[in-house]
Design an enzyme around this catalytic site. Structure first.
Site: not given
Ligand code: NAP
Length: 505
Positions: A296, A335
């Site tokens: 991205k 998004d």
């Molecule tokens: P990302 O960049 O990897 O960020 C993940 C976030 O979640 C980080 O802040 C991380 O905290 C936290 N996290 C991960 N595992 C954790 C745990 N076990 N306990 C506490 N905190 C945890 O991922 P992303 O791209 O933002 O995506 C996150 C979620 O958004 C995805 O899993 C998905 O379900 C959802 N999403 C949905 C859509 C949609 O269209 N509906 C689109 C994109 C994403 P740290 O900073 O501490 O690592």
């Protein structure tokens, strides 16, 4: 309009190891909607005699390409070369439409008949591809075939160049997952044919899709020289639901478009190489790209901030590229709008009505960043709760929000909670980022869409809150892309249905 060439053949390759199984596969192939079968006679053990070959070819209602590939070209035939060529001659004599003869067979030894002269490279895209293709084209074979291994979807575009510059009907394929577009889009390039397997596990080459995938998922029957091309760039990308969603949307709206997966390894150079290759070939009519992890930011760099939605620039991520017929590119981030609109639609408010509302965002990754940027833009009062506090603080500093540790979230005073962590996502569906829903909370939005009703949303419902699902956001962002690219209203119900079917399967 491009001149329409003869319809590209959809060739179902048959890899049975016994004659009985091959007959069975032939009758199954006839019901798949392919127009030609390739009998891989080298898979048969023991090798067939001339009578067997005549019976096999004679029993097939579809046009037959007979192939008996030796080990040196990636096949299974280990016997003497003279026996192999005799098998091909028997197939030709029995009425096979074409026999595939490797280009290294001396002309004097080649079996007679309509020959597909073939070359294969299972390692890479040959550096002298153009020279090899010219050599094939200069032979007296009826059809040229060259298959090589792709390291990037750019190699698929090189295969199209081979097809378009040949004077004869030509098959040019980039093998492997990165080469999949060369198979799906063979009809766009005017290839003689593309190969597809009867079922998963029966492939004769790496990256070969099934006939059903080409026809049902990738709109094979609708692709012609005028088809507009779209795709999703990512690594990995095979799991993406976007091809199913967008291709179904093209089907439902009668748009002559197709959407393909594009596996591009991490790295800005890889991203740029592919985009440059697309833009150098205007005949492709490539009109749009979805961009996902890890590209991205590369997309933003390639398009340039001046050609992007300013909020996408602030987020630092472009997930949608639109390409005009004149080659101009534009970058957007669907998004943030998808998330904000899912929330506002559920609440029955406008984006502007978010001003002054207290919002808690759980997580500080990519999804959180897009949502926090949009909340800041619409003047909501946002607090970010993240496991790694420093990361949350950095995000908060970029957008004038507050930050705290995730363990402080239950003391929040927010009206709206948005979960942007994967906590509760399949397969760990019994987890929730909050043990209880705080008193102040009226609306809970979980961006997770698998499952649609997460443990967090179930608890929010039980507490009497309004809930918003990640499915709404997911469909919104795909619909926004479709509308940017086509200028037509997206068939949201169809798109939502496709996602739900995928989640059920
Ligand atoms: P990302 O960049 O990897 O960020 C993940 C976030 O979640 C980080 O802040 C991380 O905290 C936290 N996290 C991960 N595992 C954790 C745990 N076990 N306990 C506490 N905190 C945890 O991922 P992303 O791209 O933002 O995506 C996150 C979620 O958004 C995805 O899993 C998905 O379900 C959802 N999403 C949905 C859509 C949609 O269209 N509906 C689109 C994109 C994403 P740290 O900073 O501490 O690592």
């Amino acid at each position: 309009m491009e001149p329409q060439l003869p319809k590209t053949r959809l060739i179902c390759t048959l890899t049975a190891t016994t004659i009985d199984a091959l007959s069975e596969q032939m009758s199954q192939a006839a019901s798949t909607g392919c127009d030609t079968v390739e009998c891989r006679l080298d898979y048969l053990g023991p090798p067939p005699g001339p009578g067997d070959v005549a019976a096999i070819v004679g029993a097939c209602d579809l046009d037959v390409i007979a192939t008996c590939r030796p080990v040196r070209e990636g096949g299974k035939f280990t016997g003497p070369e003279a026996d192999r060529l005799a098998i091909l001659q028997a197939a030709s004599d029995a009425g096979a439409g074409y026999i595939d003869v490797e280009a290294d067979v001396p002309p004097g030894e080649r079996p007679g008949g309509a020959v597909i002269s073939s070359r294969h490279d299972f390692e890479a895209c040959p550096e002298n591809l153009d020279e090899l293709a010219a050599g094939l084209d200069a032979s007296d074979a009826a059809v040229n075939k060259i298959a090589f291994t792709a390291s990037s979807p750019s190699d698929a575009l090189r295969a199209f160049d081979v097809i378009r510059s040949s004077s004869k009907p030509t098959i040019a394929l980039a093998m492997g997952p990165a080469g999949l577009p060369s198979r799906i889009l063979a009809g766009k390039a005017g290839a003689f044919g593309t190969f597809a397997s009867l079922a998963g596990g029966l492939e004769s080459a790496p990256g070969q899709p099934t006939v059903a995938a080409l026809r049902d998922l990738y709109r094979w029957d609708h692709i012609d020289a005028d088809t507009e091309i779209y795709g999703v760039i990512g690594c990995p990308v095979a799991h993406s639901m976007s091809p199913a969603i967008h291709n179904a949307a093209f089907g439902a709206t009668g748009i002559n478009g197709v959407y393909v997966p594009l596996l591009i390894e991490p790295g800005g150079e890889n991203f740029n190489d592919f985009l440059d290759a697309v833009l150098a070939r205007p005949w492709l009519d490539w009109r749009g790209l979805s961009v996902t992890i890890p590209h991205k930011h590369n997309a933003l760099d390639f398009v340039g901030a001046e050609n992007c939605d300013p909020l996408a620039v602030r987020i630092g991520a472009v997930n949608t590229i639109t390409i005009s017929p004149d080659g101009a590119v534009r970058g957007d981030n669907t998004d943030y709008a998808a998330a904000i609109d899912a929330l506002c639609d559920a609440m029955g408010i406008t984006r502007e009505d978010l001003a002054g509302r207290e919002v808690a965002v759980l997580g500080a990754g990519g999804a959180a960043r897009a949502i926090v940027a949009a909340l800041a833009h619409y003047k909501a009062r946002t607090t970010i709760y993240n496991r790694t506090v420093a990361r949350g603080e950095a995000l908060a500093a970029d957008f004038g929000a507050q930050a705290a540790g995730l363990d402080a979230a239950e003391a929040m005073q927010a009206e709206i909670v948005i979960n942007c962590t994967p906590i509760g996502m399949h397969p760990l569906i019994d987890a929730s980022p909050l043990d209880r829903i705080p008193e102040s909370v009226k609306v809970v939005f979980d961006t997770i869409y698998n499952p649609i009703r997460t443990k967090l949303l179930a608890a929010a419902e039980a507490a009497g809150c309004l809930t918003v699902t990640g499915l709404d956001m997911f469909v919104n962002q795909a619909a926004a892309q479709f509308e940017m690219w086509t200028g037509k209203q997206a068939p949201r119900d169809v798109m939502r249905q496709v996602v739900m079917q995928h989640l059920d399967s």
